[in-house]
Design a protein around this motif. Structure first.
Motif: not given
Length: 289
Positions: A95-98, A277-282
């Motif tokens: 989740n570093t892309g949150f 979840k959206e951040a991880i999927n991205y």
């Protein structure tokens, strides 16, 4: 390689070594030992000044002491980060892309408001049944003895900054790299509570640690945690209990209900899990491109 430690820690770009529960407790003790060691020269200097008749318990010297304490705590944090920085092994930091939104900076302090409302009255009433201990009495005596400005600096600036770096940025980060989400958050909150060394503050710190730890787990933002910590330490100074028994009974029921409703609404609005979840999927989708 030169690392901007605080900035990198905030974005989870520093891979900290996994910590188990007892190692995490050891880190808090190590932090206190390092800080105590770094403070020794200042303690000796103040002893010399007192022997020369200088009144160090005054505004000027208290400001000097506060500034030096901040420098030593910052130094201790940096030492721990360097010591725990796992440069050789890749740790699964999720989740570093949150992506933070502007309104998140308003919503998370409101979470603390909802917590204060939720625990209003009945929480303190329950805690009064438990022995406070000498540590709690010492803390209260110390807080009542220092100038209000220094008190605000220590409790509303220094404490949120250094405690969040230690308990969320380092300890919770390390626990996340070993345990599941729930265990890591609960363990970090428990350690945060134990570190306060008295039951009333410890229980309050544990509950706050659960809320702040949850926000950190999904967002990985130390800065959000600092704002939440600041909000709590600042707003508790304005908690007021009416003298009227009627209004006391009304508020003891009304405000906790309001706090619960507000907290549920805020967590739904923040929608941390789904955004995570959206951040991880991205990240995953872009890695495969």
């Amino acid at each position: 390689m030169k690392i901007n430690y605080i900035k990198e820690l905030n974005s989870s770009k520093i891979n900290l070594s996994p910590l188990n529960f007892w190692q995490a407790i050891g880190i808090t003790i190590l932090f206190d030992i390092i800080t105590l060691f770094l403070n020794k020269p200042t303690d000796i200097f103040y002893i010399i000044l007192n022997s020369l008749g200088v009144v160090t318990y005054s505004g000027f010297w208290m400001w000097i002491s506060t500034a030096l304490s901040a420098a030593y705590e910052f130094g201790a944090i940096l030492i721990l980060i360097i010591f725990l920085n796992n440069r050789n092994n890749k740790v699964n930091n999720i989740n570093t892309g949150f992506k933070l939104r502007k309104r998140d900076w308003v919503l998370v302090p409101l979470l603390i408001v909802s917590y204060i409302l939720l625990t209003y009255g009945w929480f303190d009433y329950i805690l009064y049944f438990f022995p406070t201990g000498n540590t709690y009495e010492y803390v209260i005596e110390y807080l009542n003895s220092i100038p209000i400005v220094i008190l605000l600096v220590e409790t509303c600036i220094m404490a949120p900054f250094f405690e969040e770096l230690l308990y969320r940025g380092i300890i919770l980060n390390g626990l996340i790299n070993r345990y599941s989400r729930k265990k890591a958050i609960i363990y970090s909150a428990l350690i945060f509570g134990i570190a306060h060394l008295n039951f009333p503050q410890g229980i309050n710190a544990f509950l706050l640690g659960l809320i702040i730890g949850t926000v950190y787990y999904y967002t990985r933002s130390i800065y959000l945690c600092m704002i939440m910590h600041f909000a709590n330490n600042f707003l508790v100074n304005f908690v007021y209990y009416p003298t009227s028994r009627l209004w006391t009974n009304i508020l003891f029921v009304l405000l906790p209900i309001l706090g619960l409703v507000l907290m549920i609404y805020l967590f739904k609005t923040l929608n941390l899990k789904e955004r995570s979840k959206e951040a991880i999927n991205y990240i995953i989708n872009n890695d495969f491109k």
